[in-house]
Design an enzyme around this catalytic site. Structure first.
Site, PDB file in Angstrom:
ATOM      1  N   LYS A 190       2.414   4.427   1.392  1.00  0.00           N
ATOM      2  CA  LYS A 190       2.568   4.880   2.785  1.00  0.00           C
ATOM      3  C   LYS A 190       2.393   6.396   2.770  1.00  0.00           C
ATOM      4  CE  LYS A 190       5.508   4.417   6.881  1.00  0.00           C
ATOM      5  NZ  LYS A 190       5.260   5.710   7.496  1.00  0.00           N
ATOM      6  N   PHE A 232      -7.285   2.766   5.401  1.00  0.00           N
ATOM      7  CA  PHE A 232      -6.548   1.544   5.106  1.00  0.00           C
ATOM      8  C   PHE A 232      -6.941   0.333   5.951  1.00  0.00           C
ATOM      9  CE2 PHE A 232      -3.565   4.258   7.612  1.00  0.00           C
ATOM     10  CZ  PHE A 232      -3.483   3.504   8.761  1.00  0.00           C
ATOM     11  N   ARG A 268       4.339  -3.712  17.230  1.00  0.00           N
ATOM     12  CA  ARG A 268       5.129  -3.443  16.036  1.00  0.00           C
ATOM     13  C   ARG A 268       5.669  -4.802  15.604  1.00  0.00           C
ATOM     14  NH1 ARG A 268       7.491   1.120  13.984  1.00  0.00           N
ATOM     15  NH2 ARG A 268       7.310   2.383  15.840  1.00  0.00           N
ATOM     16  N   GLU A 292       0.850  -1.196   0.000  1.00  0.00           N
ATOM     17  CA  GLU A 292       0.000   0.000   0.000  1.00  0.00           C
ATOM     18  C   GLU A 292       0.886   1.246   0.000  1.00  0.00           C
ATOM     19  OE1 GLU A 292      -3.026   0.262   2.974  1.00  0.00           O
ATOM     20  OE2 GLU A 292      -3.558  -1.849   2.777  1.00  0.00           O
ATOM     21  N   ARG A 326      -2.121   9.758  11.482  1.00  0.00           N
ATOM     22  CA  ARG A 326      -2.984   8.582  11.571  1.00  0.00           C
ATOM     23  C   ARG A 326      -4.235   8.909  12.374  1.00  0.00           C
ATOM     24  NH1 ARG A 326      -0.613   2.733  12.767  1.00  0.00           N
ATOM     25  NH2 ARG A 326      -2.499   1.487  12.766  1.00  0.00           N
ATOM     26  N   ARG A 372      -2.988   8.629  17.127  1.00  0.00           N
ATOM     27  CA  ARG A 372      -2.262   7.439  17.531  1.00  0.00           C
ATOM     28  C   ARG A 372      -1.866   7.490  19.007  1.00  0.00           C
ATOM     29  NH1 ARG A 372       3.320   6.090  14.524  1.00  0.00           N
ATOM     30  NH2 ARG A 372       4.353   5.631  16.433  1.00  0.00           N
ATOM     31  N   GLU A 396      -5.144   7.551   7.165  1.00  0.00           N
ATOM     32  CA  GLU A 396      -4.147   8.600   7.319  1.00  0.00           C
ATOM     33  C   GLU A 396      -4.784   9.892   6.812  1.00  0.00           C
ATOM     34  OE1 GLU A 396      -1.276   7.622   8.685  1.00  0.00           O
ATOM     35  OE2 GLU A 396       0.213   9.143   8.186  1.00  0.00           O
TER      36      GLU A 396
HETATM   37  P1  ATP Z   1       7.599   6.583  10.386  1.00  0.00           P
HETATM   38  O1  ATP Z   1       8.281   7.424  11.400  1.00  0.00           O
HETATM   39  O2  ATP Z   1       8.510   5.765   9.570  1.00  0.00           O
HETATM   40  O3  ATP Z   1       6.544   7.318   9.631  1.00  0.00           O
HETATM   41  P2  ATP Z   1       6.040   5.592  12.401  1.00  0.00           P
HETATM   42  O4  ATP Z   1       6.918   5.242  13.520  1.00  0.00           O
HETATM   43  O5  ATP Z   1       5.262   6.852  12.458  1.00  0.00           O
HETATM   44  O6  ATP Z   1       6.867   5.487  11.093  1.00  0.00           O
HETATM   45  P3  ATP Z   1       5.292   3.071  11.577  1.00  0.00           P
HETATM   46  O7  ATP Z   1       4.682   1.996  12.361  1.00  0.00           O
HETATM   47  O8  ATP Z   1       6.696   2.898  11.357  1.00  0.00           O
HETATM   48  O9  ATP Z   1       4.985   4.457  12.226  1.00  0.00           O
HETATM   49  O10 ATP Z   1       4.545   3.186  10.179  1.00  0.00           O
HETATM   50  C1  ATP Z   1       3.192   3.062  10.179  1.00  0.00           C
HETATM   51  C2  ATP Z   1       2.553   4.421  10.024  1.00  0.00           C
HETATM   52  O11 ATP Z   1       2.429   4.745   8.642  1.00  0.00           O
HETATM   53  C3  ATP Z   1       1.130   4.353  10.500  1.00  0.00           C
HETATM   54  O12 ATP Z   1       1.093   4.707  11.854  1.00  0.00           O
HETATM   55  C4  ATP Z   1       0.383   5.324   9.651  1.00  0.00           C
HETATM   56  O13 ATP Z   1       0.333   6.580  10.303  1.00  0.00           O
HETATM   57  C5  ATP Z   1       1.229   5.479   8.419  1.00  0.00           C
HETATM   58  N1  ATP Z   1       0.597   4.973   7.183  1.00  0.00           N
HETATM   59  C6  ATP Z   1       0.555   5.648   6.026  1.00  0.00           C
HETATM   60  N2  ATP Z   1      -0.023   4.939   5.064  1.00  0.00           N
HETATM   61  C7  ATP Z   1      -0.394   3.751   5.610  1.00  0.00           C
HETATM   62  C8  ATP Z   1      -1.028   2.590   5.129  1.00  0.00           C
HETATM   63  N3  ATP Z   1      -1.410   2.472   3.860  1.00  0.00           N
HETATM   64  N4  ATP Z   1      -1.223   1.576   6.002  1.00  0.00           N
HETATM   65  C9  ATP Z   1      -0.832   1.654   7.284  1.00  0.00           C
HETATM   66  N5  ATP Z   1      -0.212   2.744   7.810  1.00  0.00           N
HETATM   67  C10 ATP Z   1       0.012   3.789   6.993  1.00  0.00           C
END
Ligand code: ATP
Length: 588
Positions: A252, A343, A418, A250, A257, A272, A302
């Site tokens: 990103k 999502f 995670r 998907e 979120r 979140r 998102e």
């Molecule tokens: P990063 O700092 O790399 O953005 P993070 O620590 O905020 O990551 P991660 O668990 O690493 O969070 O990545 C998941 C995050 O990506 C989710 O919390 C969400 O906010 C975002 N996101 C964006 N697009 C999607 C998607 N298609 N599916 C799930 N999460 C998504």
């Protein structure tokens, strides 16, 4: 239970930084608590009055706290101000001031119970209207009047929202398991917490009714679930290997979120960090009602800012114009329009979907929502071919997304974890360093030249989950523009400490220290071995830790709590991937 019994244990907890010792002290505490009030004890220990998703404010101004301590101790405002300057922690000021109470002020004191302390804190949160500060003062002074010195310390910290006990939720869960179940059953308690986000309620259920009832705790519309997060891998081949050869890739999206809870009466949005964000995005409240086809649901997506002229995604920072904004919301809506890209679907019309595989959840999401101009589904490609995935990745970059999130087709939704069910593959992998990291500000160095009078560089740390401590990883001085530099003291000064925070492990001597609170995103050239930092100390080379070379600030991560910063474990795995990549390049 007497409040004094709790604070005696708090003092023991404050004297250690070791998770196991903290757990022992908490077990001692929980063994003494009446099940009827264990929820309150858990909230107080977390430094809260309610779980995160219930909005409340204690809202007592610092000068009111000074006044209340001055009058209950009989020491006068000036002396309290002096102590405040000397100690820098109002809890210690209160402890000392109450300890110096005169005989007359000691008269008429009664013992404080946990119930009484909690009740007054609740009343403080509820006081409203023009006289609210007076009312709050009255309830606070009432507690201070009856408090022993050590009690005064923790009451003051509680009302100022600065409990600083440093007990992580996961440590509280360890202790609950040991006290009321078996140590091995802790994961079941954590699961319940992850789906209801209310540790007080979980503790009460466990203490009163046992683990059987805790197993029955399920998600509920209106109560946010702790979000599932993603692991990372540097190549698409490695990702496919982890996802049984095939995955849903998907886009990103780089935004905020949001978890939407929809029922016939209302729509609520949670971040979140479980904050209620509904009022900041009124357009989604209306639009979600329009596009929703069912009765009740919990869906995730998102929130991304959009350029009205081109329809292209805009940088994440733009959403922050909407966060915490009470005034000018209408202008913000017009100036910074947002889309909600959905999502996941965790609950639909009476059915908990968290144990349902990804593919079916996606189908349910499509059934639940009729997409519109502002509410849509994430772009997805299901493939087993890394080349197809790579082409899709390039498309995401062109569209202004951050990269891809690969989702295993058979994976369930594990709240609060995670894991390898979701794996991110970001565009920064194409740059020198494999990914950005999110680090916590724990100290700062005085600025020179143009930066004289403000902070010159920040001391940044990663989070060590095993030890529940913050380990330094770099000194950060670039990437800030002038406006950010001016903004730094406003964001940092409320967290300033006299000395290094007990949870921070630093070899460097900073000029200023902060309680770990503010999280920043940082990008650098590479991860290297460093004798100056404590992240992963001794793990890759004796006497040395890991550090980032040429770090630069990329953005604020206000949506992250310090315990959600990049962990030491993640840094080690990034360092190892980097070595492997280098090795591969050299062999090519
Ligand atoms: P990063 O700092 O790399 O953005 P993070 O620590 O905020 O990551 P991660 O668990 O690493 O969070 O990545 C998941 C995050 O990506 C989710 O919390 C969400 O906010 C975002 N996101 C964006 N697009 C999607 C998607 N298609 N599916 C799930 N999460 C998504």
């Amino acid at each position: 239970m007497q409040y004094e019994e709790i604070v005696e244990i708090y003092d023991k907890i404050a004297r250690t930084t070791k998770r196991l010792e903290m757990t022992d002290h908490l077990v001692e505490l929980f063994s003494k608590v009446d099940p009827e009030e264990i929820d309150k004890v858990v909230y107080l220990t977390q430094g809260k009055v309610y779980p995160d998703f219930i909005p409340y404010e204690l809202g007592i101004a610092e000068r009111m706290v000074i006044k209340a301590i001055a009058s209950t101790s009989g020491l006068g405002d000036n002396e309290i101000e002096r102590l405040w300057k000397e100690k820098g922690d109002m809890g210690h000021v209160a402890e000392e001031a109450i300890g110096r109470k005169t005989q007359t002020t000691l008269m008429g004191m009664s013992e404080l119970s946990v119930e009484k302390v909690y009740e007054n804190l609740e009343k403080i949160t509820k006081a409203s209207g023009p006289n609210s500060q007076d009312i709050k003062m009255r309830y606070f002074s009432d507690l201070m009047h009856n408090a022993k010195p050590v009690e005064a310390k923790y009451i003051t910290r509680s009302v100022m929202g600065k409990m600083r006990l440093g007990v992580a939720d996961m440590t509280l869960i360890d202790a609950l398991a040991i006290t009321f179940a078996e140590k091995e059953q802790r994961d079941e308690i954590e699961r319940a917490y992850n789906v209801c986000s209310d540790l007080g309620m979980v503790a009460e259920t466990l203490a009163k009714e046992g683990l059987e009832e805790v197993r029955k705790i399920h998600l509920k519309v209106g109560v946010p679930i702790r979000a599932m997060l993603a692991e990372r891998l540097p190549t698409l081949e490695a990702i496919l290997e982890k996802t049984e050869g095939k995955a849903a890739f998907e886009f990103k999206y780089d935004g905020l979120r949001l978890q939407a809870h929809i029922n016939p009466d209302k729509v609520e949005l949670f971040s979140r960090r479980l904050e209620n964000m509904t009022d900041q995005f009124p357009e989604f409240k209306t639009e979600l009602k329009n596009v929703f086809q069912g009765k009740e649901a919990i869906i995730e997506g998102e929130c991304v800012p959009i350029d009205v002229n081109t329809g292209a995604f805009l940088p994440f920072q733009i959403v922050s114009h909407r966060r915490g904004r009470k005034y000018g919301l209408r202008e913000a809506q017009e100036d910074y329009p947002v889309h909600l890209v959905l999502f996941d679907c965790l609950y639909l019309d009476g059915e908990d979907l968290t144990n349902t595989p990804y593919k079916k959840r996606r189908e349910q999401l499509k059934k639940a929502i009729k997409p519109s101009e502002t509410v849509m589904f994430s772009e997805v490609l299901v493939t087993d071919d890394p080349d197809d995935a790579e082409r899709f990745f390039l498309q995401t970059i062109e569209d202004g997304s951050e990269g891809l999130i690969a989702k295993s087709l058979t994976s369930v939704y594990v709240a609060g974890s995670r894991g390898w069910n979701w794996i991110k593959y970001k565009k920064d992998y194409e740059s020198e360093m494999s990914d950005t990291v999110d680090l916590v500000v724990v100290g700062a160095f005085a600025g020179r030249g143009r930066r004289a009078g403000t902070y010159g560089a920040l001391l940044m740390a990663s989070y060590d989950e095993d030890e529940d401590r913050y380990k330094t990883f770099c000194k950060l001085g670039s990437g800030f523009d002038d406006e950010m530099l001016l903004d730094l003291p406003t964001r940092l000064d409320e967290h300033k400490l006299e000395k290094v925070h007990e949870k921070v492990d630093s070899k460097m001597k900073a000029d200023f220290w902060f309680e770990p609170a503010l999280v920043l995103e940082v990008l650098g050239a590479e991860i290297t071995i460093s004798p100056s930092h404590t992240a992963a100390l001794d793990q890759k080379r004796e006497g040395a830790g890991l550090a980032i070379r040429f770090p630069r600030f990329t953005k604020y991560r206000d949506d992250k709590a310090p315990t959600e910063a990049t962990t030491v474990k993640e840094l080690v795995s990034m360092y190892e991937s980097q070595l492997k990549k280098l090795d591969l390049q050299q062999r090519m």
